[in-house]
Design a protein around this motif. Structure first.
Motif, PDB file in Angstrom:
ATOM      1  N   ALA A 174     -10.219 -21.252   8.976  1.00 37.92           N
ATOM      2  CA  ALA A 174      -9.227 -21.641   8.100  1.00 37.92           C
ATOM      3  C   ALA A 174      -9.465 -23.133   7.365  1.00 37.92           C
ATOM      4  N   LEU A 175      -9.674 -24.090   8.243  1.00 33.52           N
ATOM      5  CA  LEU A 175      -9.977 -25.407   7.718  1.00 33.52           C
ATOM      6  C   LEU A 175     -11.142 -25.585   6.583  1.00 33.52           C
ATOM      7  N   PHE A 178      -9.578 -24.132   3.355  1.00 34.05           N
ATOM      8  CA  PHE A 178      -8.561 -25.235   2.964  1.00 34.05           C
ATOM      9  C   PHE A 178      -9.473 -26.047   1.945  1.00 34.05           C
ATOM     10  N   ARG A 182      -9.269 -26.535  -2.254  1.00 30.17           N
ATOM     11  CA  ARG A 182      -9.086 -27.793  -2.835  1.00 30.17           C
ATOM     12  C   ARG A 182     -10.210 -28.008  -3.998  1.00 30.17           C
ATOM     13  N   GLY A 297      -3.039 -15.521   8.688  1.00 29.54           N
ATOM     14  CA  GLY A 297      -1.586 -15.464   8.062  1.00 29.54           C
ATOM     15  C   GLY A 297      -1.810 -14.326   7.170  1.00 29.54           C
ATOM     16  N   TYR A 299       0.166 -14.774   3.301  1.00 31.37           N
ATOM     17  CA  TYR A 299       0.877 -15.918   2.462  1.00 31.37           C
ATOM     18  C   TYR A 299       1.486 -15.146   1.293  1.00 31.37           C
ATOM     19  N   PHE A 395       2.736 -23.108   5.524  1.00 28.19           N
ATOM     20  CA  PHE A 395       3.120 -24.125   6.215  1.00 28.19           C
ATOM     21  C   PHE A 395       2.842 -25.388   5.395  1.00 28.19           C
ATOM     22  N   ARG A 396       1.495 -25.416   4.753  1.00 31.03           N
ATOM     23  CA  ARG A 396       1.005 -26.794   4.327  1.00 31.03           C
ATOM     24  C   ARG A 396       1.906 -26.992   3.032  1.00 31.03           C
ATOM     25  N   ALA A 399       5.067 -28.227   4.120  1.00 28.57           N
ATOM     26  CA  ALA A 399       5.170 -29.674   4.509  1.00 28.57           C
ATOM     27  C   ALA A 399       5.148 -30.673   3.492  1.00 28.57           C
ATOM     28  N   GLU A 400       4.375 -30.294   2.350  1.00 28.86           N
ATOM     29  CA  GLU A 400       4.163 -31.098   1.185  1.00 28.86           C
ATOM     30  C   GLU A 400       5.810 -31.203   0.488  1.00 28.86           C
ATOM     31  N   HIS A 403       7.611 -33.635   2.603  1.00 28.96           N
ATOM     32  CA  HIS A 403       6.964 -35.139   2.324  1.00 28.96           C
ATOM     33  C   HIS A 403       7.807 -35.572   1.189  1.00 28.96           C
ATOM     34  N   LEU A 426       8.862 -14.873   9.207  1.00 26.31           N
ATOM     35  CA  LEU A 426       8.059 -16.098   9.529  1.00 26.31           C
ATOM     36  C   LEU A 426       8.258 -17.129   8.266  1.00 26.31           C
ATOM     37  N   ASN A 430      10.093 -21.238   7.875  1.00 22.93           N
ATOM     38  CA  ASN A 430       9.835 -22.348   7.144  1.00 22.93           C
ATOM     39  C   ASN A 430      11.013 -22.862   6.523  1.00 22.93           C
ATOM     40  N   ARG A 433      13.380 -24.446   8.678  1.00 27.05           N
ATOM     41  CA  ARG A 433      13.089 -25.805   9.036  1.00 27.05           C
ATOM     42  C   ARG A 433      13.114 -27.105   7.998  1.00 27.05           C
TER      43      ARG A 433
END
Lengths: 517, 87
Positions: A174-175, A178, A182, A297, A299, A395-396, A399-400, A403, A426, A430, A433
């Motif tokens: 996954a990393l 990502f 980008r 996931g 998405y 989720f990312r 999170a943005e 922020h 799911l 989010n 949250r």
């Protein structure tokens, strides 16, 4: 033939692997007879996605998918329209039922240049992957077309590439993915993330309409000797069948392919991959689906539905798309001119209303067509709104958003009109949250929710879904949230039918920090 | 009377007579009750095991989802730490 079904003489289809149904000369549906033989009476129901188009007159033909041999034909009149039936999209492009049971474009109905344009994009992506030592190779229909015909398959609708990762752990995979996302976005490419192992690159025409897609999948071996390539491929295959890569030719262009392409094709399709089956459907075992869905996931739950829903413009949308009562309520309960985030803005009615009443609005949706409609509506209302394409299932990205909210010097308020009941659980977590975050920062959260399903409720149509109040309260409680000042709307027949609830969502007393969820 | 029938049957086919005796034993009220009891126990056991499989499956799903969450959180943190702060 009726609006519900067509009847094919079983003798005509005997010993055929696949038949195509043509309407006015265009393939609209293919039936894979190897996987699903005709019933004894020869009656096949029209696919649900095709049925709405069947209004008018047409020449309907049944042909052999492999040879094109005409097997049967009939002039028909269905429904009430006097026009010729045309199974086309809003741009007049012919559509056919795709492997997902939805209406989709295919190369067969497209103008010639599309194949070359898409292959140019595929070439660029191969170079991109190779420059990053990602070991790319063609897969799916692209590999099948290259091996079987040396050409792009007429019934295909995109190009498929995978890279063979050196990682094996889902987190590492996954990393890596990502980072790839980008870098692609930094090159100006529009990327849709389906999972952390599947990206879809979208290419558009100068007018902004989708021109074509290239899928980029992640492939990896596990210690158990399986090749894995979400969302479908998982099966035993020796690494020697994969590397060193071979070369296949597609439309005269060379592409890297598995060392033994036939082995990969058997794992992805089955032993019948050499037989043309345009109606072939991938049947992913439940265990594989569960494994990949949880590891990587999912998405874009229902995004295709919303893209289609908003494609045809505001005029055809149902009444709930024009409902601004959530916006009116919020405006009456917060300071004028505040910042408001409209989560799941859809066609933008609430966002436009709030903007024209002086609020500083950010409209959020994961559907580009929804944002496009919102943009048009804003222009018509002379309103100014920030549009943000954001997928709350990711989720990312969520999170943005948090922020950004935390950076605001003043409280931000949130409106979620017909969002919560139309998401998967799911994704909804989010959103809850995000609600908690907004509430902690002193913001007000307003939600509009259908609490009773539509009479024609179906999985395919999220606008028919609902959220029962009692389980929803429990869900909120697990996030340290409560439903306050709930009231059932009663102004329209739809309100009564769906028992539509308008409410605020706030921190539960004594749970300022919320739960650990 | 039953003994007489059995004796005649034994004279014709001893194996058939033995089978008839066994069948009678199996059909006895005590034996039927015992079998019903065994089936009920088995059903309860299957139900328990089915529930345990469901729970295990949920735990596996949850553990697999952790891999995704770890990746997402790691990415958020790494990305934030590697992005220069705006002055």
């Amino acid at each position: 033939m009726t609006n519900n079904h067509l009847k094919i003489d079983p003798a005509v289809a005997a010993e055929r692997a696949s038949i195509d149904i043509l309407i006015n000369g265009h393939r609209v549906w293919s039936v894979d007879l190897l996987s699903e033989p005709l019933p004894k009476d020869g009656v096949k129901e029209w696919p649900a996605a095709l049925a709405p188009f069947l209004d008018g007159h047409a020449e309907v033909m049944v042909v052999d998918s492999a040879t094109g041999e005409e097997l049967a034909g009939q002039s028909v009149r269905l429904g009430t329209s006097q026009s010729a039936i045309a199974v086309v999209d809003h741009q007049g492009r012919w559509l056919a039922v795709n492997k997902w049971g939805r209406m989709g474009k295919s190369f067969a109905g497209a103008e010639e240049g599309l194949r070359d344009r898409l292959l140019d994009h595929l070439d660029d992506l191969v170079v991109f992957c190779e420059s990053r030592n990602l070991r790319p190779f063609v897969v799916g229909g692209t590999l099948l077309g290259a091996v079987r015909e040396g050409k792009i398959l007429g019934h295909d609708d995109d190009a498929d590439l995978a890279y063979l990762s050196r990682h094996t752990h889902p987190s590492d995979l996954a990393l890596e993915n990502f980072q790839i996302e980008r870098e692609l976005e930094a090159r100006g490419i529009e990327v849709v993330r389906h999972s952390t192992a599947h990206l879809q690159l979208t290419f558009r025409t100068s007018s902004g309409k989708v021109d074509g897609y290239v899928d980029l999948f992640t492939a990896f071996f596990r210690d158990d000797g399986t090749i894995n390539q979400p969302f479908h491929v998982r099966g035993p295959m020796p690494e020697a069948s994969m590397v060193p890569f071979s070369t296949v030719t597609l439309e005269g262009r060379p592409y890297p392919a598995p060392a033994v392409p036939e082995d990969w094709l058997v794992v992805n399709y089955d032993e019948n991959w050499r037989t043309p089956l345009p109606g072939y459907k991938l049947h992913t075992p439940q265990a594989t689906q569960r494994r990949f869905r949880n590891w990587f996931g999912s998405y874009n739950f229902q995004r295709d539905f919303w893209e289609e829903h908003y494609e045809s413009g505001v005029a055809t949308l149902p009444s709930d798309a024009h409902d601004v009562r959530g916006a009116e309520y919020l405006a009456a309960h917060v300071t004028g001119g505040s910042r408001v985030v409209d989560l799941g803005c859809g066609a933008g009615s609430n966002a436009a209303w709030l903007a024209t009443h002086g609020f500083d609005v950010t409209a959020v949706d994961y559907s580009p067509n929804a944002l496009s409609l919102t943009c048009n509506r804003l222009g018509a209302n002379d309103a100014d709104v920030s549009l943000l394409r954001l997928n709350l299932n990711d989720f990312r990205q969520y999170a943005e958003l948090l922020h950004q909210l935390a950076d605001e010097p003043r409280p931000t308020h949130v409106l979620a009109s017909h969002l919560l009941e139309r998401m998967g659980h799911l994704g909804r977590y989010n959103v809850l949250r995000a609600f908690r975050h907004v509430a902690r920062l002193g913001g007000t959260v307003v939600a509009v929710i259908d609490t009773v399903p539509a009479p024609d409720v179906s999985f395919r149509d999220p606008s028919t879904w609902h959220l029962e109040v009692s389980p929803f309260k429990n869900e909120l409680a697990s996030f340290g949230l409560s439903l306050i000042r709930p009231r059932l709307l009663t102004a329209t027949p739809r309100d009564h039918q769906r028992r539509t609830l308008l409410c605020e969502i706030a921190l539960s007393p004594g749970s300022v920090k919320g739960s650990a969820q | 009377m039953k003994e007489k029938i059995l004796a005649v049957l034994r004279s014709i086919s001893p194996r058939l007579a033995d089978r008839a005796i066994r069948a009678k034993q199996l059909a006895s009220p005590t034996s039927v009750k015992s079998r019903i009891h065994r089936v009920a126990l088995l059903e309860a056991r299957v139900e328990t095991l089915t529930e345990q499989v469901r729970e295990l499956r949920e735990e596996i799903d949850e553990s697999r989802r952790d891999a995704l969450r770890v990746a997402e959180l790691t990415d958020i943190v790494e990305h934030r730490l590697s992005t220069p702060k705006e002055s």
